[in-house]
Scaffold this active site. Structure first.
Site, short mmCIF file in Angstrom:
data_model
loop_
_atom_site.label_atom_id
_atom_site.label_comp_id
_atom_site.label_asym_id
_atom_site.label_seq_id
_atom_site.Cartn_x
_atom_site.Cartn_y
_atom_site.Cartn_z
CG ASP A 1 61.98 -35.51 20.31
OD1 ASP A 1 61.22 -36.49 20.21
OD2 ASP A 1 62.93 -35.48 21.10
NE ARG B 1 71.27 -33.34 26.63
CZ ARG B 1 71.93 -34.46 26.71
NH1 ARG B 1 72.99 -34.53 27.48
NH2 ARG B 1 71.56 -35.51 26.03
CG ASP C 1 72.44 -32.26 34.40
OD1 ASP C 1 72.05 -32.32 33.20
OD2 ASP C 1 73.34 -32.99 34.85
P1 AMP Z 1 67.19 -36.44 23.59
O1 AMP Z 1 66.92 -37.75 24.27
O2 AMP Z 1 68.62 -35.99 23.70
O3 AMP Z 1 66.67 -36.39 22.20
O4 AMP Z 1 66.39 -35.36 24.45
C1 AMP Z 1 65.00 -35.39 24.64
C2 AMP Z 1 64.57 -34.17 25.42
O5 AMP Z 1 65.14 -34.18 26.73
C3 AMP Z 1 64.98 -32.85 24.82
O6 AMP Z 1 63.98 -31.91 25.09
C4 AMP Z 1 66.24 -32.51 25.58
O7 AMP Z 1 66.53 -31.13 25.57
C5 AMP Z 1 65.90 -33.00 26.98
N1 AMP Z 1 67.10 -33.36 27.76
C6 AMP Z 1 67.86 -34.47 27.65
N2 AMP Z 1 68.86 -34.46 28.56
C7 AMP Z 1 68.74 -33.30 29.26
C8 AMP Z 1 69.46 -32.71 30.35
N3 AMP Z 1 70.52 -33.30 30.90
N4 AMP Z 1 69.03 -31.51 30.81
C9 AMP Z 1 67.96 -30.91 30.28
N5 AMP Z 1 67.23 -31.41 29.28
C10 AMP Z 1 67.61 -32.60 28.76
MG MG Z 2 66.77 -35.14 20.69
#
Ligand code: AMP
Ligand code: MG
Length: 512
Positions: A259, A100, A132
């Site tokens: 990540d 996203r 989303d």
């Molecule tokens: P994060 O927890 O923000 O570090 O995200 C972990 C992974 O989940 C990453 O690949 C993000 O791009 C994906 N991700 C988190 N929230 C969303 C969302 N609402 N839509 C699509 N991908 C998401």
């Molecule tokens: Mg992240």
């Protein structure tokens, strides 16, 4: 509704120079941001915009909102979703990537530094899986608050340039107003970016990424012998310094997956993060961290674990002899704990009001700091206030510090040791005790913050913004967080701990 982009020719606030798009084809997927219904700018970081040399003056409010919501693509932007993998809570996910988020491009700031300009919450990408692609107002404003707090504390961090409301609804546990964050980073290269290509056995891409990272973050290594090993060393050094800074302000990242660890050494991704209140090494706030993997005291070990994952990706580049390559990488990882301890002790020394110290003092100073923390833990004393009141004690007034303890005599023994240690420095100083004490206090107040992003204040500000559309509490809190070392009377409400019941039940959420 037809998804059409507005004309872009006239909108050129950024002078983009997109090295990632240019040099790393195959490491990303080009992707436009989603067009949103009703863009409205909630936050613009004027000083950061100035630092980046952006030309926003020619844009009216609607044009700015359209740019920062993703409806108008600024000239020169080449939006793309980066591929990355990652170890999440210890388990490997070979394909995460910007689900996203989008990198719009890079700008060279006024000081000549290359900075990424990226969106978060700008719609689905090839990496969105079931998501989303959207983000909600609250979590994006949290990124603003915590990022600006960290920046004001002198801790390397990505920063928010803008938050635009989309006028659309986002469906989480409940319906929330949507938003797009514009984030500025030294780069978005993560340990997980290396893991993505290494896990596919693509050594040439790992090499290309390492070369790119060196050119961008460690240009002095471009012509160095063993530059990939030196890169690993530098990343370890940056992470040791970073995590030591987190620990010394009581910051808990909450989701130190690979990540979410950058090669640049900046803090990234303020999801389930929190500042500790009462000192507790086991403190963990994340709703999904059931086993406390990312608890406060585990952070240095986790940083080391993550670096080991980076090291594994680099092994094929280190030597033609696999055994030798592993030995070289291992040496860097094994050195990390001591490297971290050096950084944390350096920080603790200045928090204690001590000079850099002689190597002979290391053991004694480390145990002085350790025993102070043990005391705070035993008495459940607020971490931030304790350090701040220790500065008052240095200036000769112990009462405010003692008032933090249920038993005002509890710190007696430790204070005597600390005073003796301070005195051992003062002997060699020019001044008499009283003056040296006041100077020590001043120095301590420059490193021990009065204001941190306290959880109840952050929640209060986000709830007002998200539920009532009232940005005033957010703006007041942001102003306080930007002057963490001041003790002006109007800052007092932001310096107070939350009621203990609030902290005990506090949970933060990620993926929001
Ligand atoms: P994060 O927890 O923000 O570090 O995200 C972990 C992974 O989940 C990453 O690949 C993000 O791009 C994906 N991700 C988190 N929230 C969303 C969302 N609402 N839509 C699509 N991908 C998401
Ligand atoms: Mg992240």
């Amino acid at each position: 509704m037809a998804k059409t982009y507005e004309p872009m020719a006239a909108v050129a606030p950024f002078r983009f120079d997109n090295s990632f798009a240019r040099e790393l084809e195959g490491f990303y997927v080009p992707q436009r941001s989603a067009v949103v219904r009703a863009p409205r700018l909630l936050f613009l970081n004027d000083s950061l915009a100035e630092e980046l040399g952006l030309d926003l003056a020619s844009l009216d409010a609607a044009a700015r909102a359209a740019v920062f919501a993703g409806n108008t693509l600024p000239e020169g932007a080449e939006p793309l979703a980066q591929a990355y993998a990652g170890h999440q809570f210890g388990g490997f996910s070979p394909r995460l990537g910007d689900g996203r988020a989008l990198l719009l491009g890079e700008v060279i700031d006024r000081r000549g530094r290359r900075r990424d300009i990226a969106f978060k919450g700008s719609g689905r990408t090839a990496f969105a899986r079931g998501g989303d692609g959207k983000a909600a107002v609250g979590p994006m404003l949290r990124e603003v608050l915590v990022g600006e707090a960290m920046h004001a504390l002198g801790i390397p961090t990505t920063r928010a340039l803008a938050v635009a409301a989309t006028g659309e609804q986002v469906y989480r546990e409940r319906v929330l107003p949507g938003a797009v964050l514009t984030r500025v980073a030294a780069s978005h290269i993560r340990v997980g970016t290396f893991e993505f290509h290494a896990s596919r056995g693509d050594v040439e891409r790992v090499r290309k990424l390492a070369e790119y990272t060196i050119a961008r973050h460690d240009p002095a290594l471009v012509t160095a012998p063993q530059r990939f090993l030196a890169l690993l060393r530098n990343v370890a050094e940056r992470q040791a310094a970073l995590v030591a800074q987190w620990m010394n302000v009581g910051f808990i990242h909450g989701v130190m997956n690979t990540d979410n660890m950058t090669l640049s050494g900046e803090t990234i991704d303020y999801g389930p993060c929190a500042f500790m209140e009462a000192y507790d090494p086991a403190a963990v706030f994340s709703s999904i961290d059931h086993r406390g993997r990312y608890a406060y005291a585990n952070q240095p070990d986790i940083a080391c674990w993550n670096l080991a994952r980076l090291a594994e990706t680099l092994v094929p580049l280190l030597s033609d002899d696999p055994e030798q390559a592993v030995a070289m990488a291992t040496e860097v990882i094994v050195a990390f704990p001591a490297q971290y301890r050096r950084h944390v002790l350096r920080g603790q020394r200045s928090k204690l009001g001590l000079g850099r110290g002689e190597p002979d003092d290391d053991g004694a100073d480390a145990s002085l700091a350790e025993d102070w923390l043990t005391l705070l833990h035993a008495e459940r004393v607020d971490f931030t206030l304790a350090w701040r009141r220790l500065a008052d004690a240095a200036a000769g007034d112990e009462a405010p510090l003692r008032a933090l303890f249920a038993d005002a005599r509890a710190p007696d023994g430790w204070l005597a040791r600390w005073r003796a240690r301070c005195a051992s420095e003062s002997v060699s100083a020019q001044h008499g005790g009283a003056i040296a004490g006041r100077e020590r206090a001043r120095a301590m107040r420059r490193v021990n913050p009065n204001v941190i992003a306290r959880n109840h204040r952050v929640e209060e500000a986000l709830a007002a913004a998200s539920d009532q559309g009232d940005l005033a509490p957010f703006q007041r809190l942001l102003a306080a967080l930007r002057q963490p070392y001041d003790e002006a009377p109007e800052l007092a409400p932001y310096a107070q701990p939350a009621p203990a019941e609030v902290t005990a039940g506090y949970r933060t959420y990620c993926g929001t």
